[in-house]
Design a protein around this motif. Structure first.
Motif, PDB file in Angstrom:
ATOM      1  N   GLN A  34       0.853  -1.177   0.000  1.00 42.37           N
ATOM      2  CA  GLN A  34       0.000   0.000   0.000  1.00 42.37           C
ATOM      3  C   GLN A  34       0.895   1.235   0.000  1.00 42.37           C
ATOM      4  OE1 GLN A  34      -3.298  -0.914  -0.728  1.00 42.37           O
ATOM      5  NE2 GLN A  34      -3.867   0.530   0.817  1.00 42.37           N
ATOM      6  N   PRO A  35       0.468   2.303  -0.620  1.00 36.69           N
ATOM      7  CA  PRO A  35       1.224   3.549  -0.525  1.00 36.69           C
ATOM      8  C   PRO A  35       1.291   3.997   0.935  1.00 36.69           C
ATOM      9  CG  PRO A  35      -0.484   3.702  -2.205  1.00 36.69           C
ATOM     10  CD  PRO A  35      -0.702   2.419  -1.463  1.00 36.69           C
ATOM     11  N   SER A  36       2.349   4.688   1.270  1.00 40.54           N
ATOM     12  CA  SER A  36       2.543   5.169   2.630  1.00 40.54           C
ATOM     13  C   SER A  36       1.580   6.310   2.942  1.00 40.54           C
ATOM     14  CB  SER A  36       3.985   5.663   2.780  1.00 40.54           C
ATOM     15  OG  SER A  36       4.181   6.218   4.045  1.00 40.54           O
ATOM     16  N   VAL A  37       0.842   6.178   4.063  1.00 40.99           N
ATOM     17  CA  VAL A  37      -0.077   7.232   4.501  1.00 40.99           C
ATOM     18  C   VAL A  37       0.288   7.600   5.937  1.00 40.99           C
ATOM     19  CG1 VAL A  37      -2.483   7.856   4.951  1.00 40.99           C
ATOM     20  CG2 VAL A  37      -1.929   6.400   3.003  1.00 40.99           C
ATOM     21  N   THR A  38       0.603   8.876   6.131  1.00 38.92           N
ATOM     22  CA  THR A  38       0.906   9.397   7.453  1.00 38.92           C
ATOM     23  C   THR A  38       0.017  10.601   7.712  1.00 38.92           C
ATOM     24  OG1 THR A  38       2.624  10.878   6.613  1.00 38.92           O
ATOM     25  CG2 THR A  38       3.327   8.677   7.311  1.00 38.92           C
ATOM     26  N   ALA A  39      -0.061  10.989   8.966  1.00 37.53           N
ATOM     27  CA  ALA A  39      -0.800  12.200   9.335  1.00 37.53           C
ATOM     28  C   ALA A  39      -0.119  12.814  10.547  1.00 37.53           C
ATOM     29  CB  ALA A  39      -2.259  11.873   9.656  1.00 37.53           C
ATOM     30  N   ALA A  40      -0.101  14.114  10.593  1.00 41.52           N
ATOM     31  CA  ALA A  40       0.437  14.835  11.745  1.00 41.52           C
ATOM     32  C   ALA A  40      -0.338  16.131  11.850  1.00 41.52           C
ATOM     33  CB  ALA A  40       1.922  15.114  11.563  1.00 41.52           C
ATOM     34  N   GLY A  41      -0.407  16.662  13.063  1.00 46.66           N
ATOM     35  CA  GLY A  41      -1.143  17.908  13.183  1.00 46.66           C
ATOM     36  C   GLY A  41      -1.248  18.419  14.589  1.00 46.66           C
ATOM     37  N   SER A  69      -4.854   5.468  16.268  1.00 49.96           N
ATOM     38  CA  SER A  69      -4.909   6.430  17.359  1.00 49.96           C
ATOM     39  C   SER A  69      -3.508   6.916  17.682  1.00 49.96           C
ATOM     40  CB  SER A  69      -5.509   5.793  18.612  1.00 49.96           C
ATOM     41  OG  SER A  69      -6.850   5.430  18.393  1.00 49.96           O
ATOM     42  N   ALA A  70      -3.428   8.152  18.183  1.00 45.05           N
ATOM     43  CA  ALA A  70      -2.133   8.719  18.558  1.00 45.05           C
ATOM     44  C   ALA A  70      -2.351   9.654  19.751  1.00 45.05           C
ATOM     45  CB  ALA A  70      -1.537   9.490  17.394  1.00 45.05           C
ATOM     46  N   PRO A  71      -1.378   9.708  20.650  1.00 48.51           N
ATOM     47  CA  PRO A  71      -1.490  10.627  21.776  1.00 48.51           C
ATOM     48  C   PRO A  71      -1.327  12.076  21.317  1.00 48.51           C
ATOM     49  CG  PRO A  71       0.646   9.561  21.803  1.00 48.51           C
ATOM     50  CD  PRO A  71      -0.143   8.931  20.689  1.00 48.51           C
ATOM     51  N   VAL A  72      -1.973  12.984  22.057  1.00 54.42           N
ATOM     52  CA  VAL A  72      -1.859  14.414  21.792  1.00 54.42           C
ATOM     53  C   VAL A  72      -1.237  15.054  23.030  1.00 54.42           C
ATOM     54  CG1 VAL A  72      -3.107  16.550  21.285  1.00 54.42           C
ATOM     55  CG2 VAL A  72      -3.942  14.368  20.352  1.00 54.42           C
ATOM     56  N   PHE A  73      -0.065  15.636  22.861  1.00 56.61           N
ATOM     57  CA  PHE A  73       0.603  16.374  23.934  1.00 56.61           C
ATOM     58  C   PHE A  73       1.131  17.677  23.362  1.00 56.61           C
ATOM     59  CE2 PHE A  73       0.637  12.201  25.885  1.00 56.61           C
ATOM     60  CZ  PHE A  73       0.272  12.515  27.184  1.00 56.61           C
ATOM     61  N   PHE A  77       0.214  15.823  17.467  1.00 58.29           N
ATOM     62  CA  PHE A  77       0.097  14.368  17.324  1.00 58.29           C
ATOM     63  C   PHE A  77       0.744  13.951  16.018  1.00 58.29           C
ATOM     64  CE2 PHE A  77      -3.551  15.968  15.030  1.00 58.29           C
ATOM     65  CZ  PHE A  77      -3.624  15.153  13.912  1.00 58.29           C
ATOM     66  N   GLN A  78       1.070  12.663  15.927  1.00 57.62           N
ATOM     67  CA  GLN A  78       1.657  12.118  14.706  1.00 57.62           C
ATOM     68  C   GLN A  78       1.221  10.665  14.551  1.00 57.62           C
ATOM     69  OE1 GLN A  78       5.854  12.667  14.414  1.00 57.62           O
ATOM     70  NE2 GLN A  78       5.904  12.027  12.296  1.00 57.62           N
ATOM     71  N   VAL A  79       0.719  10.327  13.360  1.00 55.17           N
ATOM     72  CA  VAL A  79       0.340   8.956  13.025  1.00 55.17           C
ATOM     73  C   VAL A  79       1.315   8.475  11.957  1.00 55.17           C
ATOM     74  CG1 VAL A  79      -1.492   7.437  12.174  1.00 55.17           C
ATOM     75  CG2 VAL A  79      -2.088   9.486  13.498  1.00 55.17           C
ATOM     76  N   PRO A  80       2.183   7.508  12.300  1.00 61.19           N
ATOM     77  CA  PRO A  80       3.194   7.049  11.345  1.00 61.19           C
ATOM     78  C   PRO A  80       2.625   6.100  10.296  1.00 61.19           C
ATOM     79  CG  PRO A  80       3.358   5.798  13.372  1.00 61.19           C
ATOM     80  CD  PRO A  80       2.290   6.836  13.595  1.00 61.19           C
ATOM     81  N   ALA A  81       3.401   5.856   9.256  1.00 63.55           N
ATOM     82  CA  ALA A  81       2.999   4.927   8.186  1.00 63.55           C
ATOM     83  C   ALA A  81       2.760   3.529   8.738  1.00 63.55           C
ATOM     84  CB  ALA A  81       4.058   4.891   7.084  1.00 63.55           C
ATOM     85  N   SER A  82       3.461   3.170   9.817  1.00 62.77           N
ATOM     86  CA  SER A  82       3.301   1.834  10.402  1.00 62.77           C
ATOM     87  C   SER A  82       1.893   1.583  10.946  1.00 62.77           C
ATOM     88  CB  SER A  82       4.337   1.605  11.505  1.00 62.77           C
ATOM     89  OG  SER A  82       4.162   2.546  12.541  1.00 62.77           O
ATOM     90  N   ALA A  83       1.078   2.634  11.077  1.00 62.22           N
ATOM     91  CA  ALA A  83      -0.312   2.463  11.524  1.00 62.22           C
ATOM     92  C   ALA A  83      -1.152   1.767  10.460  1.00 62.22           C
ATOM     93  CB  ALA A  83      -0.931   3.809  11.897  1.00 62.22           C
ATOM     94  N   GLY A  84      -0.676   1.742   9.223  1.00 64.69           N
ATOM     95  CA  GLY A  84      -1.372   1.014   8.158  1.00 64.69           C
ATOM     96  C   GLY A  84      -2.566   1.721   7.554  1.00 64.69           C
TER      97      GLY A  84
END
Length: 150
Positions: A34-41, A69-73, A77-84
């Motif tokens: 699958q193409p790599s999908v990340t999110a941060a914000g 899911s990712a923690p927010v501090f 927050f950051q969701v890495p590609a490893s989250a699938g």
């Protein structure tokens, strides 16, 4: 020496094995990745960075793949590609991390936490209408503003 003639039926297992071997060599044993999908914000409450929360992205409509899911501090927050995650539309939920887990944080992280009785308004959690669109192989910078339950 035998006078037995080799028939097509005799050659079929060898031919099938040859075709299978060629397919494996040309396509490999793994399925296409699958193409790599990340999110941060960022996540803010009343203009201030939120800490001690968790953001969850849930696939909507025709989007496939898992929740992430990712923690927010400090509002980040950051969701890495490893989250699938896959490209597509996601429902966004924000909730406070349970108090018993927050109590275990190092003092420098605990200093930025909201009051212990702070609860994210359900319109940003269980009843959230927040959404985002994630695209593969590019940065997905997201920003959300939520409110505490009054």
């Amino acid at each position: 020496m035998s006078d037995r003639k080799i028939t097509v039926a005799d050659r079929l297992p060898f031919a099938a094995a040859s075709v299978l071997a060629m397919m494996l060599l040309t396509t490999g044993c793994n399925s296409p990745s699958q193409p790599s999908v990340t999110a941060a914000g960022t996540v803010h409450v009343s203009g201030e960075p939120l800490s001690g929360a968790v953001i969850t992205l849930e696939p909507m409509r025709q989007t496939t793949g898992p929740n992430a899911s990712a923690p927010v501090f400090d509002g980040r927050f950051q969701v890495p590609a490893s989250a699938g995650l896959h490209g597509g539309t996601y429902r966004v939920r924000v909730a406070m991390i349970p108090a018993e887990l927050l109590a275990q944080l190092p003092s420098e992280q605990a200093a930025s936490l909201p009051p212990a009785d702070a609860v994210i308004d359900p319109s940003f959690d269980a009843e959230s209408q927040l959404t985002c669109e994630l695209k593969p192989d590019q940065p997905n910078a997201l920003a959300f503003a939520v409110e505490f339950l009054k």
